[in-house]
Design a protein around this motif. Sequence first.
Motif, PDB file in Angstrom:
ATOM      1  N   LYS A 112       1.087  -0.953  -0.168  1.00 46.49           N
ATOM      2  CA  LYS A 112      -0.422   0.078   0.041  1.00 46.49           C
ATOM      3  C   LYS A 112       0.685   1.029  -0.351  1.00 46.49           C
ATOM      4  CE  LYS A 112      -3.527   2.365   2.412  1.00 46.49           C
ATOM      5  NZ  LYS A 112      -4.686   2.132   3.580  1.00 46.49           N
ATOM      6  N   ALA A 113       2.356   1.349   0.757  1.00 51.05           N
ATOM      7  CA  ALA A 113       2.421   2.354   0.466  1.00 51.05           C
ATOM      8  C   ALA A 113       3.161   2.357  -0.166  1.00 51.05           C
ATOM      9  CB  ALA A 113       4.069   2.137   2.155  1.00 51.05           C
ATOM     10  N   ALA A 114       3.897   1.358  -1.341  1.00 46.86           N
ATOM     11  CA  ALA A 114       4.800   1.747  -2.156  1.00 46.86           C
ATOM     12  C   ALA A 114       3.872   2.024  -3.201  1.00 46.86           C
ATOM     13  CB  ALA A 114       5.749   0.234  -2.857  1.00 46.86           C
ATOM     14  N   LEU A 115       2.370   1.933  -3.114  1.00 44.03           N
ATOM     15  CA  LEU A 115       1.595   2.126  -4.331  1.00 44.03           C
ATOM     16  C   LEU A 115       0.640   3.925  -4.006  1.00 44.03           C
ATOM     17  CD1 LEU A 115      -0.497  -0.669  -4.920  1.00 44.03           C
ATOM     18  CD2 LEU A 115       0.527   0.560  -6.561  1.00 44.03           C
ATOM     19  N   ASP A 116       1.682   4.153  -2.818  1.00 38.45           N
ATOM     20  CA  ASP A 116       1.009   5.530  -2.783  1.00 38.45           C
ATOM     21  C   ASP A 116       2.123   6.393  -2.553  1.00 38.45           C
ATOM     22  OD1 ASP A 116       0.043   7.937  -1.635  1.00 38.45           O
ATOM     23  OD2 ASP A 116      -0.529   6.936   0.677  1.00 38.45           O
ATOM     24  N   PRO A 117       1.525   7.403  -4.159  1.00 35.53           N
ATOM     25  CA  PRO A 117       2.982   8.352  -4.347  1.00 35.53           C
ATOM     26  C   PRO A 117       3.233  10.063  -3.337  1.00 35.53           C
ATOM     27  CG  PRO A 117       1.535   8.830  -6.105  1.00 35.53           C
ATOM     28  CD  PRO A 117       0.605   7.882  -4.800  1.00 35.53           C
ATOM     29  N   HIS A 118       2.108   9.399  -1.725  1.00 38.20           N
ATOM     30  CA  HIS A 118       2.215  10.715  -1.322  1.00 38.20           C
ATOM     31  C   HIS A 118       2.281  10.646   0.257  1.00 38.20           C
ATOM     32  CE1 HIS A 118       0.372  13.053  -4.653  1.00 38.20           C
ATOM     33  NE2 HIS A 118      -0.237  12.409  -4.638  1.00 38.20           N
ATOM     34  N   MET A 119       2.824   8.445  -0.096  1.00 38.45           N
ATOM     35  CA  MET A 119       2.718   8.065   1.386  1.00 38.45           C
ATOM     36  C   MET A 119       4.434   9.158   1.857  1.00 38.45           C
ATOM     37  SD  MET A 119       1.743   6.265   3.861  1.00 38.45           S
ATOM     38  CE  MET A 119       1.133   4.755   3.270  1.00 38.45           C
ATOM     39  N   SER A 133      11.627   0.458  -1.863  1.00 42.64           N
ATOM     40  CA  SER A 133      11.829   0.735  -3.521  1.00 42.64           C
ATOM     41  C   SER A 133      12.500  -0.145  -4.828  1.00 42.64           C
ATOM     42  CB  SER A 133      13.953   1.942  -2.986  1.00 42.64           C
ATOM     43  OG  SER A 133      14.770   1.625  -3.168  1.00 42.64           O
ATOM     44  N   MET A 134      13.144  -1.699  -4.468  1.00 44.50           N
ATOM     45  CA  MET A 134      13.180  -2.427  -4.913  1.00 44.50           C
ATOM     46  C   MET A 134      12.518  -3.427  -5.845  1.00 44.50           C
ATOM     47  SD  MET A 134      13.680  -6.286  -2.156  1.00 44.50           S
ATOM     48  CE  MET A 134      14.427  -5.549  -1.040  1.00 44.50           C
ATOM     49  N   LEU A 135      10.810  -2.302  -5.733  1.00 38.37           N
ATOM     50  CA  LEU A 135      10.180  -2.421  -6.891  1.00 38.37           C
ATOM     51  C   LEU A 135      10.429  -2.486  -8.011  1.00 38.37           C
ATOM     52  CD1 LEU A 135       7.216  -2.860  -4.428  1.00 38.37           C
ATOM     53  CD2 LEU A 135       8.290  -4.957  -5.538  1.00 38.37           C
ATOM     54  N   LEU A 142       1.490   0.689 -11.998  1.00 37.59           N
ATOM     55  CA  LEU A 142       0.504  -0.094 -12.202  1.00 37.59           C
ATOM     56  C   LEU A 142      -1.143   1.194 -12.007  1.00 37.59           C
ATOM     57  CD1 LEU A 142      -1.207  -2.229 -11.984  1.00 37.59           C
ATOM     58  CD2 LEU A 142      -0.893  -2.674  -9.573  1.00 37.59           C
ATOM     59  N   GLY A 143       0.017   1.965 -10.989  1.00 41.84           N
ATOM     60  CA  GLY A 143      -0.496   4.053 -10.575  1.00 41.84           C
ATOM     61  C   GLY A 143      -1.568   4.109 -11.541  1.00 41.84           C
ATOM     62  N   GLN A 144      -0.729   4.123 -13.012  1.00 37.51           N
ATOM     63  CA  GLN A 144      -1.165   4.893 -14.162  1.00 37.51           C
ATOM     64  C   GLN A 144      -2.471   4.070 -15.078  1.00 37.51           C
ATOM     65  OE1 GLN A 144       1.805   4.991 -16.879  1.00 37.51           O
ATOM     66  NE2 GLN A 144       3.475   6.068 -15.019  1.00 37.51           N
ATOM     67  N   ASN A 145      -2.752   2.991 -14.100  1.00 38.52           N
ATOM     68  CA  ASN A 145      -4.014   2.164 -14.588  1.00 38.52           C
ATOM     69  C   ASN A 145      -4.713   3.158 -14.014  1.00 38.52           C
ATOM     70  OD1 ASN A 145      -6.102  -0.166 -15.628  1.00 38.52           O
ATOM     71  ND2 ASN A 145      -5.133  -1.078 -15.580  1.00 38.52           N
ATOM     72  N   THR A 146      -5.733   4.096 -14.765  1.00 38.76           N
ATOM     73  CA  THR A 146      -6.431   4.609 -13.847  1.00 38.76           C
ATOM     74  C   THR A 146      -8.254   2.886 -14.401  1.00 38.76           C
ATOM     75  OG1 THR A 146      -6.833   5.945 -15.960  1.00 38.76           O
ATOM     76  CG2 THR A 146      -6.032   6.698 -14.631  1.00 38.76           C
ATOM     77  N   ALA A 147      -8.390   2.001 -14.843  1.00 40.60           N
ATOM     78  CA  ALA A 147      -9.439   1.630 -15.233  1.00 40.60           C
ATOM     79  C   ALA A 147      -9.795   0.658 -13.838  1.00 40.60           C
ATOM     80  CB  ALA A 147      -9.105   0.616 -16.645  1.00 40.60           C
ATOM     81  N   MET A 148      -9.061   0.556 -13.189  1.00 40.44           N
ATOM     82  CA  MET A 148      -8.993   0.156 -12.126  1.00 40.44           C
ATOM     83  C   MET A 148      -8.729   0.609 -10.590  1.00 40.44           C
ATOM     84  SD  MET A 148      -5.220  -2.146 -12.542  1.00 40.44           S
ATOM     85  CE  MET A 148      -5.395  -4.098 -11.493  1.00 40.44           C
ATOM     86  N   THR A 149      -9.969  -0.265  -9.730  1.00 39.41           N
ATOM     87  CA  THR A 149     -10.179   0.624  -8.703  1.00 39.41           C
ATOM     88  C   THR A 149      -8.634  -0.066  -7.708  1.00 39.41           C
ATOM     89  OG1 THR A 149     -10.263  -1.525  -7.564  1.00 39.41           O
ATOM     90  CG2 THR A 149     -12.627  -0.324  -8.595  1.00 39.41           C
ATOM     91  N   ASP A 150      -8.737   1.222  -6.287  1.00 36.45           N
ATOM     92  CA  ASP A 150      -7.436   0.911  -5.444  1.00 36.45           C
ATOM     93  C   ASP A 150      -7.432  -0.423  -5.225  1.00 36.45           C
ATOM     94  OD1 ASP A 150      -6.827   3.259  -5.207  1.00 36.45           O
ATOM     95  OD2 ASP A 150      -7.931   4.389  -4.001  1.00 36.45           O
ATOM     96  N   ARG A 153      -5.914  -2.500  -7.921  1.00 37.30           N
ATOM     97  CA  ARG A 153      -4.111  -1.858  -7.821  1.00 37.30           C
ATOM     98  C   ARG A 153      -4.094  -3.109  -6.568  1.00 37.30           C
ATOM     99  NH1 ARG A 153      -6.195   2.714 -10.694  1.00 37.30           N
ATOM    100  NH2 ARG A 153      -6.438   3.566  -8.176  1.00 37.30           N
ATOM    101  N   GLN A 154      -4.114  -2.846  -5.450  1.00 39.68           N
ATOM    102  CA  GLN A 154      -3.417  -3.350  -4.190  1.00 39.68           C
ATOM    103  C   GLN A 154      -3.257  -5.001  -4.839  1.00 39.68           C
ATOM    104  OE1 GLN A 154      -2.784  -1.829  -0.952  1.00 39.68           O
ATOM    105  NE2 GLN A 154      -2.162  -4.038  -0.401  1.00 39.68           N
ATOM    106  N   THR A 155      -3.931  -5.813  -4.417  1.00 37.05           N
ATOM    107  CA  THR A 155      -4.242  -7.097  -4.662  1.00 37.05           C
ATOM    108  C   THR A 155      -3.050  -7.393  -6.578  1.00 37.05           C
ATOM    109  OG1 THR A 155      -6.528  -7.553  -4.167  1.00 37.05           O
ATOM    110  CG2 THR A 155      -5.302  -9.319  -5.076  1.00 37.05           C
TER     111      THR A 155
END
Length: 212
Positions: A112-119, A133-135, A142-150, A153-155
């Motif tokens: 969740k932290a890795a997916l949140d650019p504002h964390m 950051s090793m990801l 993945l965050g650019q895919n706006t067709a997915m819900t949060d 994206r998490q799963t």
Amino acid sequence: MHSFPQHLLDGHANFMSGRYAREKERIRDLAETGQKPTTLIIACCDSRAAPEMIFDAGPGELFVLRNVANLVPIYQPDGGQHGTSAAIEFAIKGLSVSNIVVMGHGRCGGIKAALDPHMKPLDSGDFIGKWMSMLGDLPGQLGQNTAMTDAERQTAMERISIRNSIRNLRTFPYVKSLEDKGQLAVHGAWFDISTGELWIMDNDGDFIRPQL
């Protein structure tokens, strides 16, 4: 000086009168002869996803390595202190495990932290941020895919991360060598905390529910 947590003392008392009493001979034998687990589980630190509970394993059955978000770094013998790599080395070279399972889970805080650019970092050291950051840029892609819900994206990121860790695991020369010889099998799994379901990764990298 603070007193030792009472709930831990109570838990140990329950262990001694319960599981230890039932498995005393087995536990004493493990103490004398040493551990011989056949499986290394690389899992998350999350207290809700304990491998011993999920796989109903007894003492000595699993060699468990837990870190934030069940990540595996690339093989990097640079003289640094690498706790995860050290555990992998011992499991394979010292214990001769025949299976490695990289197991992620739903609602992972690290992912969740890795997916949140504002964390914001929890501390100035930002050990979590550096570790995640090793990801690389996978969370950003993945965050650019706006067709997915949060939640979707998490799963998805939790499962992509498992595949990424397995790729990194195969950069360890002895992992790849033993795998090629058929002496070691590498697996991926994802555990749903909410339902208790286990999903396993097939040869194509997709996650399926095994038939029980």
